[in-house]
Design an enzyme around this catalytic site. Structure first.
Site, PDB file in Angstrom:
ATOM      1  N   HIS A   1      20.232  20.088  18.230  1.00  4.61           N
ATOM      2  CA  HIS A   1      19.509  21.361  18.097  1.00  4.61           C
ATOM      3  C   HIS A   1      20.486  22.507  17.809  1.00  4.61           C
ATOM      4  O   HIS A   1      20.204  23.400  17.016  1.00  4.61           O
ATOM      5  CB  HIS A   1      18.752  21.683  19.390  1.00  4.61           C
ATOM      6  CG  HIS A   1      17.676  20.694  19.745  1.00  4.61           C
ATOM      7  ND1 HIS A   1      17.762  19.879  20.858  1.00  4.61           N
ATOM      8  CD2 HIS A   1      16.488  20.399  19.160  1.00  4.61           C
ATOM      9  CE1 HIS A   1      16.670  19.128  20.936  1.00  4.61           C
ATOM     10  NE2 HIS A   1      15.880  19.424  19.921  1.00  4.61           N
TER      11      HIS A   1
ATOM     12  N   GLY B   1      12.478  21.615  22.895  1.00  2.00           N
ATOM     13  CA  GLY B   1      13.310  21.850  24.069  1.00  2.00           C
ATOM     14  C   GLY B   1      14.096  20.630  24.511  1.00  2.00           C
ATOM     15  O   GLY B   1      14.254  19.675  23.758  1.00  2.00           O
TER      16      GLY B   1
HETATM   17  P1  AMP Z   1      12.702  18.115  18.673  1.00  2.00           P
HETATM   18  O1  AMP Z   1      13.047  19.057  19.773  1.00  2.00           O
HETATM   19  O2  AMP Z   1      13.074  16.697  18.955  1.00  2.00           O
HETATM   20  O3  AMP Z   1      11.287  18.302  18.172  1.00  2.00           O
HETATM   21  O4  AMP Z   1      13.630  18.524  17.456  1.00  2.00           O
HETATM   22  C1  AMP Z   1      13.670  19.834  16.976  1.00  2.00           C
HETATM   23  C2  AMP Z   1      14.474  19.868  15.702  1.00  2.00           C
HETATM   24  O5  AMP Z   1      15.794  19.402  15.971  1.00  2.00           O
HETATM   25  C3  AMP Z   1      13.910  18.969  14.608  1.00  2.00           C
HETATM   26  O6  AMP Z   1      14.023  19.633  13.356  1.00  2.00           O
HETATM   27  C4  AMP Z   1      14.792  17.759  14.683  1.00  2.00           C
HETATM   28  O7  AMP Z   1      14.890  17.053  13.471  1.00  2.00           O
HETATM   29  C5  AMP Z   1      16.123  18.393  15.056  1.00  2.00           C
HETATM   30  N1  AMP Z   1      17.000  17.395  15.669  1.00  2.00           N
HETATM   31  C6  AMP Z   1      16.711  16.577  16.715  1.00  2.00           C
HETATM   32  N2  AMP Z   1      17.737  15.748  16.964  1.00  2.00           N
HETATM   33  C7  AMP Z   1      18.702  16.038  16.056  1.00  2.00           C
HETATM   34  C8  AMP Z   1      20.016  15.509  15.786  1.00  2.00           C
HETATM   35  N3  AMP Z   1      20.533  14.503  16.485  1.00  2.00           N
HETATM   36  N4  AMP Z   1      20.707  16.057  14.769  1.00  2.00           N
HETATM   37  C9  AMP Z   1      20.176  17.071  14.029  1.00  2.00           C
HETATM   38  N5  AMP Z   1      18.960  17.605  14.236  1.00  2.00           N
HETATM   39  C10 AMP Z   1      18.229  17.094  15.232  1.00  2.00           C
END
Ligand code: AMP
Length: 289
Positions: A46, A40
């Site tokens: 995301h 989230g």
């Molecule tokens: P998180 O909410 O931080 O656990 O991230 C959820 C998903 O979004 C994970 O697969 C992350 O690698 C991806 N994600 C987070 N930040 C980025 C970004 N800047 N670019 C691409 N994917 C991202």
């Protein structure tokens, strides 16, 4: 037709049984399902995963769960940013069909998780060394989400490179029937990798945090200019991170599949950095090409 003006219906569910019912209905209608797991506090990074998911399946489903199992005792579980209202707005705008936002009790109904997925050697270094238990908690919740959704495809971000490598390996080693897709890193205009944790940064820290991307860019420039000695590339990463107000944690050049440090860089070699800026841990990486 005014299809574009029509907001798509977004279904918000909190129970595992609701997810199973929704996925069952999609399957009965002959549709495929993509899952985008998140914690989230959504941003454009995301959303890029959502767009990739939309290309790959008929239904795009997202989980929003700050998973206690993957946080160490001294980490930021309690202050991790949360904004379900804002997340739902963004998810709706980007055409997400279903958001699963469970409570911890819904995800771990039997109390402390006893059976876990252990990452093995791929999870021992870098993030695994700095955050003991993190990958076991992460893989366990991802395996549970795969069990709950049974998606055709799941989309993750390259931003968490070691995580994505481990998930691919888990799916292979455990023969889980899901395709894993990894989407590129989305950055702010000045190069900072988007992250929910960027909200912790003061204006000053935000400026300092650019050192991570600067180091990666320098490494990439050296590689593009013909440098193949991985030690020289690592040195360039460290040099960028050794500045006042930053505590570097690691700077690596590794093989994309084994995550072992390489002696000679080649196309596909991954540069990874992690550092603390003020109280905030940041990670970033770049694949050499
Ligand atoms: P998180 O909410 O931080 O656990 O991230 C959820 C998903 O979004 C994970 O697969 C992350 O690698 C991806 N994600 C987070 N930040 C980025 C970004 N800047 N670019 C691409 N994917 C991202």
């Amino acid at each position: 037709m005014t299809v574009l003006a029509e907001a798509r219906a977004l279904q918000l569910v909190h129970g595992r049984a609701d997810v199973r019912a929704a996925v069952g209905a999609a399957r009965a209608a002959g549709e495929t399902v993509a899952l985008v797991p998140t914690m989230g506090f959504l941003h454009d990074g995301h959303m890029s995963l959502v767009h990739r998911a939309r290309e790959l399946a008929d239904r795009v489903m997202m989980s929003i769960f700050v998973n206690p199992l993957q946080f160490g005792p001294s980490e930021d579980l309690d202050r991790y940013p949360r904004d379900l209202e804002g997340d739902l707005r963004l998810a709706r705008e980007h055409g997400v069909d279903l958001v699963f936002a469970p409570s911890a009790a819904e995800m771990y109904p039997h109390g402390p998780q006893q059976v876990r997925v252990e990452p093995g050697p791929l999870g021992a270094r870098m993030e695994g060394a700095i955050r003991p238990g993190h990958f076991s908690g992460m893989l366990t919740v991802v395996a549970k989400l795969f069990g709950i959704f049974g998606p055709d495809v799941a989309v993750f971000g390259q931003k968490d490179f070691q995580q994505a490598t481990l998930i691919r390996r888990m799916v292979g080693d455990l023969d889980l029937p899901v395709r894993v897709e990894v989407a590129p890193i989305v950055r702010e205009a000045d190069g900072l990798a988007m992250s929910s944790r960027n909200v912790y940064l003061s204006a000053e820290e935000r400026a300092r945090a650019l050192a991570l991307h600067r180091g990666l860019r320098r490494g990439h420039e050296l590689f593009a200019a013909g440098e193949r000695d991985a030690a020289v590339l690592r040195q360039a990463l460290w040099a960028a991170l050794r500045v006042p107000g930053i505590e570097p944690e690691y700077a690596e050049a590794v093989h994309p599949d084994t995550l072992e440090p390489v002696a000679a860089a080649a196309p596909g070699t991954v540069l990874l950095v992690a550092a603390r800026v003020g109280g905030t841990r940041l990670i970033d990486n770049a694949v050499l090409s």
